[in-house]
Motif scaffolding. Structure first.
Motif, PDB file in Angstrom:
ATOM      1  N   LYS A  66       0.957  -1.119  -0.073  1.00 13.96           N
ATOM      2  CA  LYS A  66      -0.021   0.045   0.135  1.00 13.96           C
ATOM      3  C   LYS A  66       0.876   1.318   0.193  1.00 13.96           C
ATOM      4  O   LYS A  66       0.447   2.441  -0.454  1.00 13.96           O
ATOM      5  CB  LYS A  66      -0.986  -0.046   1.245  1.00 13.96           C
ATOM      6  CG  LYS A  66      -1.515   1.208   1.335  1.00 13.96           C
ATOM      7  CD  LYS A  66      -2.580   1.948   0.629  1.00 13.96           C
ATOM      8  CE  LYS A  66      -3.136   3.187   0.971  1.00 13.96           C
ATOM      9  NZ  LYS A  66      -4.015   3.755  -0.107  1.00 13.96           N
ATOM     10  N   TYR A  67       1.997   1.372   0.595  1.00 19.02           N
ATOM     11  CA  TYR A  67       3.001   2.437   0.835  1.00 19.02           C
ATOM     12  C   TYR A  67       4.052   2.546  -0.202  1.00 19.02           C
ATOM     13  O   TYR A  67       4.670   3.573  -0.118  1.00 19.02           O
ATOM     14  CB  TYR A  67       3.297   2.378   2.174  1.00 19.02           C
ATOM     15  CG  TYR A  67       2.371   2.762   3.094  1.00 19.02           C
ATOM     16  CD1 TYR A  67       1.710   3.877   3.526  1.00 19.02           C
ATOM     17  CD2 TYR A  67       1.644   1.727   4.131  1.00 19.02           C
ATOM     18  CE1 TYR A  67       0.575   4.131   4.407  1.00 19.02           C
ATOM     19  CE2 TYR A  67       0.713   1.843   4.827  1.00 19.02           C
ATOM     20  CZ  TYR A  67       0.325   3.213   5.076  1.00 19.02           C
ATOM     21  OH  TYR A  67      -0.957   3.273   5.969  1.00 19.02           O
ATOM     22  N   THR A 121       7.524   7.374  -3.677  1.00 14.96           N
ATOM     23  CA  THR A 121       6.346   7.735  -3.588  1.00 14.96           C
ATOM     24  C   THR A 121       5.340   6.572  -3.428  1.00 14.96           C
ATOM     25  O   THR A 121       5.518   5.503  -3.953  1.00 14.96           O
ATOM     26  CB  THR A 121       5.700   8.606  -4.619  1.00 14.96           C
ATOM     27  OG1 THR A 121       5.721   7.793  -5.958  1.00 14.96           O
ATOM     28  CG2 THR A 121       6.401   9.832  -5.037  1.00 14.96           C
ATOM     29  N   HIS A 124      -0.310   4.957  -6.513  1.00 14.55           N
ATOM     30  CA  HIS A 124      -1.486   5.356  -6.876  1.00 14.55           C
ATOM     31  C   HIS A 124      -2.168   4.763  -8.168  1.00 14.55           C
ATOM     32  O   HIS A 124      -3.342   4.789  -8.344  1.00 14.55           O
ATOM     33  CB  HIS A 124      -1.448   7.023  -7.179  1.00 14.55           C
ATOM     34  CG  HIS A 124      -1.092   7.642  -5.709  1.00 14.55           C
ATOM     35  ND1 HIS A 124      -1.889   7.707  -4.520  1.00 14.55           N
ATOM     36  CD2 HIS A 124       0.115   8.287  -5.294  1.00 14.55           C
ATOM     37  CE1 HIS A 124      -1.337   8.284  -3.601  1.00 14.55           C
ATOM     38  NE2 HIS A 124      -0.095   8.824  -4.080  1.00 14.55           N
ATOM     39  N   GLU A 125      -1.341   4.615  -8.911  1.00 10.33           N
ATOM     40  CA  GLU A 125      -1.782   3.884 -10.091  1.00 10.33           C
ATOM     41  C   GLU A 125      -2.274   2.351  -9.731  1.00 10.33           C
ATOM     42  O   GLU A 125      -1.765   1.668  -9.095  1.00 10.33           O
ATOM     43  CB  GLU A 125      -0.611   3.753 -11.427  1.00 10.33           C
ATOM     44  CG  GLU A 125      -0.303   5.109 -11.737  1.00 10.33           C
ATOM     45  CD  GLU A 125      -1.591   5.851 -12.737  1.00 10.33           C
ATOM     46  OE1 GLU A 125      -2.065   4.986 -12.998  1.00 10.33           O
ATOM     47  OE2 GLU A 125      -1.539   7.081 -12.385  1.00 10.33           O
ATOM     48  N   THR A 126      -3.378   1.979 -10.528  1.00  9.41           N
ATOM     49  CA  THR A 126      -3.865   0.407 -10.420  1.00  9.41           C
ATOM     50  C   THR A 126      -3.955  -0.097 -11.737  1.00  9.41           C
ATOM     51  O   THR A 126      -4.218   0.615 -12.850  1.00  9.41           O
ATOM     52  CB  THR A 126      -5.126   0.456  -9.590  1.00  9.41           C
ATOM     53  OG1 THR A 126      -6.114   1.111 -10.271  1.00  9.41           O
ATOM     54  CG2 THR A 126      -4.812   1.091  -8.115  1.00  9.41           C
ATOM     55  N   THR A 174      -2.733  -3.658  -6.403  1.00  7.47           N
ATOM     56  CA  THR A 174      -3.897  -3.039  -7.220  1.00  7.47           C
ATOM     57  C   THR A 174      -5.368  -3.276  -6.264  1.00  7.47           C
ATOM     58  O   THR A 174      -5.867  -2.282  -6.067  1.00  7.47           O
ATOM     59  CB  THR A 174      -4.153  -3.768  -8.584  1.00  7.47           C
ATOM     60  OG1 THR A 174      -3.194  -3.313  -9.492  1.00  7.47           O
ATOM     61  CG2 THR A 174      -5.711  -3.376  -9.083  1.00  7.47           C
ATOM     62  N   VAL A 177      -4.833  -0.800  -2.919  1.00 11.92           N
ATOM     63  CA  VAL A 177      -5.061   0.539  -3.322  1.00 11.92           C
ATOM     64  C   VAL A 177      -6.363   0.971  -3.775  1.00 11.92           C
ATOM     65  O   VAL A 177      -6.896   2.001  -3.054  1.00 11.92           O
ATOM     66  CB  VAL A 177      -3.828   0.915  -4.463  1.00 11.92           C
ATOM     67  CG1 VAL A 177      -4.135   2.362  -4.891  1.00 11.92           C
ATOM     68  CG2 VAL A 177      -2.485   0.594  -3.818  1.00 11.92           C
ATOM     69  N   ASP A 181      -8.400   3.546  -1.188  1.00 10.72           N
ATOM     70  CA  ASP A 181      -8.605   4.889  -1.721  1.00 10.72           C
ATOM     71  C   ASP A 181     -10.069   5.294  -2.530  1.00 10.72           C
ATOM     72  O   ASP A 181     -10.130   6.389  -2.597  1.00 10.72           O
ATOM     73  CB  ASP A 181      -7.565   5.160  -2.828  1.00 10.72           C
ATOM     74  CG  ASP A 181      -6.022   5.156  -2.185  1.00 10.72           C
ATOM     75  OD1 ASP A 181      -5.851   4.947  -1.055  1.00 10.72           O
ATOM     76  OD2 ASP A 181      -5.177   5.107  -3.086  1.00 10.72           O
ATOM     77  N   ARG A 182     -10.766   4.254  -2.754  1.00 10.80           N
ATOM     78  CA  ARG A 182     -11.850   4.453  -3.469  1.00 10.80           C
ATOM     79  C   ARG A 182     -13.010   5.180  -2.531  1.00 10.80           C
ATOM     80  O   ARG A 182     -13.134   4.861  -1.337  1.00 10.80           O
ATOM     81  CB  ARG A 182     -12.448   3.141  -4.196  1.00 10.80           C
ATOM     82  CG  ARG A 182     -13.025   1.997  -3.222  1.00 10.80           C
ATOM     83  CD  ARG A 182     -13.572   0.913  -3.950  1.00 10.80           C
ATOM     84  NE  ARG A 182     -14.414   0.973  -4.822  1.00 10.80           N
ATOM     85  CZ  ARG A 182     -14.560   1.377  -5.948  1.00 10.80           C
ATOM     86  NH1 ARG A 182     -13.014   1.044  -6.761  1.00 10.80           N
ATOM     87  NH2 ARG A 182     -15.674   1.602  -6.838  1.00 10.80           N
TER      88      ARG A 182
END
Length: 321
Positions: A66-67, A121, A124-126, A174, A177, A181-182
């Motif tokens: 996740k990080y 970083t 954020h992309e999945t 995927t 995240v 994040d959703r």
């Protein structure tokens, strides 16, 4: 706290948990009678401790995904082998050998070089649904090719195990995240299909690793440990936009670190195979016999395999899903 530091810290604790579980399982395998069934293990506190450590390592690995990017988290799975060296030596009442020291130092230096070049970083992309399906189909095609009858089945099955485990980690990232994040509905076709692919590849990696270790531990273990982060990194760079820091110049320390880590993992895998054989000989005394030796070797073959997701939700190979 910086996302990279969180990912590294979680990966370190995950590797320690997997290594502790591997050592505990190896000790249990040496004490278990050949005809002991699964129900007997259910009543063994040491077995449940190993299960708990494996589960904890898998959860920590998922949290690290996740990080941190795949190019950072997956190579750190090799630390399971590094952590298992002093733990295994202490439990066995012996000193760490020279080959184990060399393997440990080379692995740590290689991972340190990779750590300096990976992106810093949080991911954020999945993967989109078409990308996830394409990855799934391509992975199944590669595994089918590696699993065909022919020469060196152990190494080919080991490569297939590492690849499926690395892909499982990429898909797990995927899923993690996307879920955390959703803000929309939790159940979508994309998340359901990705979850099914994760389960399939995680289980496939475990079964393939068990097949790979039938002919010995050392070389297949090294192949599993190395194929896992390579497969995950390919997905991260090709589909998730992950990049090395420093651009083209950053490739130099990254390649040097990769070479050092590969050599270190090979040395550690060779030392693990030799230690397993010595353990079998020590156990197979007048009381144990040849059957006891076979039992110990077979019990040790599956211990230090790369965590499937982490990594891998079972005791699979070292590294992670």
């Amino acid at each position: 706290m910086n996302a990279t530091l969180i990912a590294v810290a979680l990966s370190l604790v995950s590797a320690a948990a997997y290594a502790s579980a591997a050592v505990a399982q190896a000790r249990l395998a040496g004490r278990t009678e050949p005809d002991a069934g699964f129900l007997r293990l259910l009543g063994c506190g040491a077995w449940w401790s190993a299960v708990g450590l494996n589960a904890g390592g898998a959860l920590l690995h998922v949290a690290a995904l996740k990080y941190g990017p795949l190019t950072l988290v997956q190579p750190l799975g090799a630390l399971t082998l590094v952590a298992a060296v002093p733990l295994g030596a202490r439990v066995a009442g012996r000193r760490v050998t020279g080959i184990e020291w060399r393997g440990t130092i080379l692995t740590l230096l290689g991972l340190a070089a990779l750590l300096m070049t990976t992106g810093g970083t949080a991911p954020h992309e999945t993967l989109s649904l078409p990308e996830a399906l394409a990855v799934g189909v391509a992975t199944m095609a590669v595994v089918a090719g590696l699993s065909r009858p022919g020469a060196r089945p152990g190494l080919r099955h080991a490569a297939a195990s590492g690849i499926t485990s690395g892909v499982a980690s990429a898909l797990t990232q995927t899923l993690t995240v996307a879920v955390t994040d959703r803000t929309g509905p939790l159940l979508t076709w994309r998340l359901v299909i990705v979850a099914l692919l994760v389960s399939a590849f995680a289980m496939g990696g475990l079964l393939l690793s068990q097949t790979a270790y039938r002919g010995g531990l050392g070389a297949p273990l090294a192949v599993v440990t190395l194929a896992n982060p390579v497969a995950a990194a390919v997905i991260g760079v090709a589909l998730l936009g992950e990049r090395l820091q420093g651009g083209t110049i950053g490739l130099v320390p990254a390649l040097l670190g990769t070479v050092a880590a590969v050599r270190g993992v090979i040395l550690l895998s060779r030392a693990q195979a030799e230690t397993s054989a010595l353990t079998a000989l020590d156990t197979a005394g007048p009381r144990g016999g040849a059957g006891s030796a076979s039992r110990v070797v077979a019990g040790n073959r599956g211990q230090l395999d790369q965590p499937m997701f982490g990594p891998e939700l079972g005791r699979a190979p070292v590294g992670g899903p």
